[in-house]
Scaffold this active site. Structure first.
Site, PDB file in Angstrom:
ATOM      1  N   CYS A  36       0.837  -1.202   0.000  1.00  0.00           N
ATOM      2  CA  CYS A  36       0.000   0.000   0.000  1.00  0.00           C
ATOM      3  C   CYS A  36       0.875   1.258   0.000  1.00  0.00           C
ATOM      4  O   CYS A  36       1.585   1.506  -0.967  1.00  0.00           O
ATOM      5  CB  CYS A  36      -0.972  -0.031   1.183  1.00  0.00           C
ATOM      6  SG  CYS A  36      -2.397   1.064   0.982  1.00  0.00           S
TER       7      CYS A  36
ATOM      8  N   HIS B 161      -3.285  -5.819   0.789  1.00  0.00           N
ATOM      9  CA  HIS B 161      -3.224  -6.108   2.220  1.00  0.00           C
ATOM     10  C   HIS B 161      -3.651  -7.552   2.462  1.00  0.00           C
ATOM     11  O   HIS B 161      -4.543  -8.071   1.802  1.00  0.00           O
ATOM     12  CB  HIS B 161      -4.162  -5.185   2.995  1.00  0.00           C
ATOM     13  CG  HIS B 161      -3.686  -3.785   3.134  1.00  0.00           C
ATOM     14  ND1 HIS B 161      -2.572  -3.440   3.865  1.00  0.00           N
ATOM     15  CD2 HIS B 161      -4.183  -2.616   2.639  1.00  0.00           C
ATOM     16  CE1 HIS B 161      -2.406  -2.132   3.819  1.00  0.00           C
ATOM     17  NE2 HIS B 161      -3.363  -1.610   3.079  1.00  0.00           N
TER      18      HIS B 161
END
Length: 495
Positions: free
Chosen positions: A335, A430
């Protein structure tokens, strides 16, 4: 209408989330339709629901323990700290706006109550039991007039309150008595039981103190719960100081994995699966001098990518990471960490800050442009023949300028970037390491680089591990808490 029980604490990090998770599993095992609820959650780790809503990770975990599909009614208000005294306010899973603490308390809290009450009434109509979790302490007298997370929720849901105190930090009896003393009379009347949590030592040494507390307060101690180290994901940054992070001596573990402790770190539970890997040491590093020569560096997610990138440079991490990359160290950015590994990060609409552009670490051929509109979605993809599941939570779009994407997603998109035979990897994915087969393959690749024999490739799935953990904490609570008394304070008769 559902019966409600609320778990409140004498302080933050006393173990409320774990107690709630265990209760959710116990009530499920006992045949009830149970649901978790937390009106307002401040958390750096979040969970993405099936319809793309963002809630506190603890409520996602508790929903799974309760055997129900998580939705935003279980956590209608989520606060995600971005800067000092500024948080992103998420309402029913979607970005509402960024607010200072002062404006939130003065302008938003009264608007939140109808939103919260609607969720409470919906859950009351659909379930047998609601397990509510408080936030921090209910006795913060400077905040009580704006409280929407503790006793106001107990009143709204007509919940019996169980007060949890952490004996591990010391002063457990003072914390119980002090908390009760600061509650209003009607609030104190809702406290029906006490739990002493995180106990280590000889149980009988507590007997005199427990008898005194029960005599002084008239409230029963439902149990003394020994400390348990169980693999259930944490919710906020206090867990970064937990005992799960290892501080290995040189050569103690075959592999050394480092995660950079960014100031605005988020979803740091991405690293959790490495704790279960044999002969792997996991370190959390906030100073360059602590970096050493690890086998893997993980750059985690962040709530403020550009600010944390500036911090990396200020602390000298940029040059240190680039030097280690040149020596062949494996680096994975997730991310915000993925965005930092790229060539450029631009912010034309001042979404991340003042609109300043920044140069990335230059380790991946990608460019990121920040724009309004957060992407929150569960995702599946494929890498090297492995099917992977995870979730996205991010601002900005990242364009691949060269190399190859990390994975192909089920919806036809590609994600991330990879170079140098997977030495440097970036992804928005994630939960990547929670795909245990992938993680074991990654560990074995690093072992092979060091001339070590591989570990068995047959590993338990993450869902199997979580189920074991939920049952373990349920068994633990049943053993050390008088569940007959719990049902009694809830006015539920058990045959």
């Amino acid at each position: 209408m559902a019966t409600s029980i609320m778990v409140q604490g004498t302080a933050s990090d006393v173990g409320k989330s774990m107690i709630c998770t265990a209760l959710c599993r116990i009530f499920l095992q006992d045949g009830y339709k149970v649901v978790p609820f937390k009106s307002q959650n401040m958390a750096l780790n979040s969970f993405v629901t099936q319809d793309g809503g963002e809630i506190g990770r603890a409520q996602g975990v508790q929903a799974e323990a309760a055997g129900v599909v998580a939705d935003t009614h279980m956590n209608p208000i989520l606060l995600k700290p971005k800067q000092d005294m500024v948080s992103e306010v998420i309402v029913h899973g979607k970005h509402f706006l960024d607010m200072t603490a002062t404006s939130y308390r003065n302008e938003f809290v009264h608007k939140a109550l109808p939103i919260i009450e609607k969720s409470v009434r919906k859950l009351q109509a659909e379930y047998d039991i609601i397990v509510l979790e408080g936030a921090g302490s209910p006795a913060e007298i400077n905040l009580k007039d704006r409280d929407i997370a503790n006793m106001r929720m107990a009143h709204m849901s007509d919940a019996a309150v169980v007060l949890v105190a952490d004996i591990d930090r010391g002063g457990v009896f003072a914390s119980i008595i002090g908390t009760l003393a600061l509650l209003d009379e009607d609030e104190r009347a809702r406290v029906k039981g006490l739990i002493i949590n995180k106990f280590r030592g000889m149980r009988e040494l507590l007997d005199d103190g427990i008898e005194w507390v029960e005599r002084e307060t008239g409230i029963p101690v439902l149990g003394v719960v020994p400390y348990i180290d169980v693999n259930i994901e944490a919710e906020d940054s206090l867990a970064l100081s937990s005992l799960r992070f290892k501080k290995p001596k040189a050569g103690e573990f075959a592999l050394d994995i480092v995660m950079i402790r960014l100031p605005r770190i988020s979803n740091f539970t991405d690293i959790d699966p490495f704790f279960d890997e044999p002969e792997v040491g996991v370190r959390l590093v906030a100073k360059v001098r602590e970096l050493g020569t690890p086998d893997l560096i993980v750059l985690p997610g962040t709530k403020a990518t550009l600010d944390d990138l500036a911090w990396l440079r200020k602390e000298g991490f940029d040059e240190a990471i680039q030097a280690l990359a040149a020596r062949g160290t494996k680096i994975i950015g997730i991310c915000g960490g993925f965005q930092m590994l790229g060539e450029t990060l631009t912010d034309p609409d001042a979404v991340e800050g003042d609109g300043t552009a920044a140069k990335g670490l230059g380790l991946l051929p990608v460019a990121t442009v920040f724009s309004a509109g957060k992407k929150t979605v569960q995702m599946t993809g494929e890498r090297n023949g492995l099917s992977l599941t995870g979730y996205e939570i991010h601002l900005g779009e990242t364009t691949l300028l060269g190399g190859e994407p990390f994975m192909t997603l089920a919806d036809g998109r590609v994600d991330g970037a990879v170079v140098n035979n997977e030495q440097i990897i970036g992804t928005y994915f994630h939960g990547l390491f929670h795909n245990r087969t992938y993680t074991r393959a990654l560990v074995n690749a690093m072992r092979a680089d060091k001339g070590l024999s591989p570990l068995p490739s047959d590993v338990k799935s993450d869902s199997e591990r979580r189920e074991e953990a939920y049952n373990m904490v349920a068994d633990h609570l049943r053993e050390h808490v008088d569940m007959a008394k719990v049902y009694d304070i809830m006015n539920i008769e058990r045959g």
